[in-house]
Design a protein around this motif. Structure first.
Motif, short mmCIF file in Angstrom:
data_model
loop_
_atom_site.label_atom_id
_atom_site.label_comp_id
_atom_site.label_asym_id
_atom_site.label_seq_id
_atom_site.Cartn_x
_atom_site.Cartn_y
_atom_site.Cartn_z
N HIS A 182 1.78 2.43 1.29
CA HIS A 182 1.54 1.43 0.25
C HIS A 182 2.82 0.62 0.08
CE1 HIS A 182 -0.32 0.17 -3.66
NE2 HIS A 182 0.94 0.09 -4.05
N ARG A 200 -7.13 -3.62 -8.28
CA ARG A 200 -6.33 -2.69 -9.09
C ARG A 200 -4.86 -3.13 -9.11
NH1 ARG A 200 -1.93 0.60 -9.02
NH2 ARG A 200 -2.39 1.15 -6.86
N ASP A 201 -4.15 -2.94 -8.00
CA ASP A 201 -2.73 -3.30 -7.97
C ASP A 201 -2.55 -4.82 -8.02
OD1 ASP A 201 -0.13 -2.50 -8.04
OD2 ASP A 201 -0.06 -1.68 -6.02
N HIS A 227 5.29 -2.65 -1.03
CA HIS A 227 5.55 -3.76 -1.94
C HIS A 227 6.56 -4.70 -1.30
CE1 HIS A 227 3.20 -3.22 -5.63
NE2 HIS A 227 3.14 -1.96 -5.26
N ASN A 267 2.29 -7.07 -3.09
CA ASN A 267 2.01 -6.00 -2.14
C ASN A 267 2.01 -6.57 -0.71
OD1 ASN A 267 0.95 -5.21 -4.78
ND2 ASN A 267 0.08 -3.46 -3.74
ZN LIG Z 1 1.65 -0.60 -5.92
#
Ligand SMILES: [Zn+2]
Length: 370
Positions: free
Chosen positions: A192, A12-13, A194, A228
């Motif tokens: 989450h 996804r990301d 980055h 990420n």
């Molecule tokens: Zn993200």
């Protein structure tokens, strides 16, 4: 230390990285490899996008993986309905929580946002889904509002809160403080990260130290902009530094990373932590000599732990023992005086070629000497 569940969002990301597109076949293969590596949760995509994206999520959800398969959603009922059709057992329901995003991206107010959150989370819970309430850009948001958002999500039945450092602006110290505020209040938190400042792994570990029970990750750190937190880095960091066993099989990383790299059209830098080709290659005299005596002198962990092989390289910085070691591996034994003479030639050749020299080159140098 609390147990940590890795939520891999490569599909996804990770795929949101500029210029990256996975085919359905590649997605299924990557999902299978993640599962075989023991990754416990896979965010497989965004079903409301329809087409191949929805199809891939639907197939992955039906593959009978050990991993929990989850899908990403805006806090919109039609998004969640698409996830239900895809057959996932879990959803991430996301809204931005920073004022910059609430006002400038959505053109809304905080009260409107809370209404949407309550409606979406309640709907998903009514349908029997496991729900992660995503707080996008939480790192730039007013913490009082993040706490309010987390409270409402929990009241509506959300199973955890995803605190997203969406533009990667946190440092480990601030991360620890923010996550600690949430865990002290009893919230179940996913962090989450980055990597815009190169701190994604450090921040993820800080979050785990502050009690985050879930960490987002992607293979090779693939993702928006600078990416990420890298699955392979945070898994190794958790295991070695925080003594947290995630159950992820680190020896599978190399093949997994190579597959994701080729599917994303990106190469793996040779010095990339955990999976780079050269991270267990020792050239400089003192280091190579140390490793030949006892590997732990200059290695943080055994290469086999991540499916790598130790290499003693020869070049400009080599020492005598490395020359003797490399020749003996090819069945050639020389004495110390011969090794010192050969070393001069090795260094000269490595300097001239600006690289390490291979066995054939070494043997030919040796042949000219003997
Ligand atoms: Zn993200």
């Amino acid at each position: 230390m609390t147990a940590v569940t890795i939520c891999d969002t490569t599909l996804r990301d990770g795929e949101q990285a500029s210029g990256v597109v996975f085919s359905v076949g590649e997605k299924l293969e990557i999902a299978r490899m993640l599962d075989e590596a023991g990754v416990p949760e896979i965010e497989a995509g965004t079903p409301v996008m329809g087409g191949e994206e929805a199809e891939a999520v639907r197939i992955i959800a039906g593959m009978g993986l050990d991993a929990r398969v989850t899908a990403w959603n805006r806090a919109v009922i039609s998004d969640i309905e698409a996830s239900l059709r895809a057959g996932v057992e879990a959803v991430s329901v996301s809204l931005p929580v920073s004022d910059i995003m609430i006002k400038r991206k959505l053109g809304r107010e905080r009260a409107w946002l809370l209404g949407r959150l309550g409606e979406a989370v309640s709907f998903a819970k009514d349908k029997g889904l496991y729900v992660c309430a995503g707080a996008e850009d939480a790192s730039r948001a007013d913490m009082d509002f993040v706490m309010e958002y987390a409270s409402l999500a929990r009241e509506c039945g959300a199973d955890r809160l995803r605190f997203a450092d969406t533009v990667g602006v946190l440092d480990p110290f601030t991360t620890y403080a923010r996550i600690r505020q949430l865990t002290d209040a009893g919230f179940t938190v996913e962090f989450h990260a980055h990597n815009d400042f190169g701190l994604a792994t450090a921040n993820a570990l800080a979050a785990a130290g502050a009690g985050a029970e879930f960490l987002s990750a992607t293979v090779l750190g693939l993702g928006e902009r600078a990416g990420n937190a890298a699955l392979e880095e945070i898994t190794m960091g958790l295991g070695h530094m925080l003594k947290i066993d995630t159950g992820v099989r680190t020896e599978k990383f190399r093949a997994l990373c190579e597959r994701v790299a080729s599917a994303s059209g990106r190469s793996i830098p040779c010095g990339k932590p955990v999976v780079g080709d050269k991270i267990f290659s020792h050239e400089s005299g003192i280091h190579a000599d140390g490793v030949l005596k006892y590997p732990a002198i200059y290695e943080p962990y055994e290469p086999g732990e991540v499916g790598a092989v130790r290499e003693i390289a020869l070049g400009k910085h080599s020492g005598r023992n490395a020359v003797m070691y490399r020749l003996s591996k090819r069945g050639v034994e020389i004495n110390v005086v011969e090794a010192d003479m050969l070393l001069m030639k090795v260094r000269e050749m490595g300097t001239r070629l600006k690289r390490a020299i291979n066995d054939d080159e070494l043997l030919s140098l040796c042949g000219t000497q003997i």
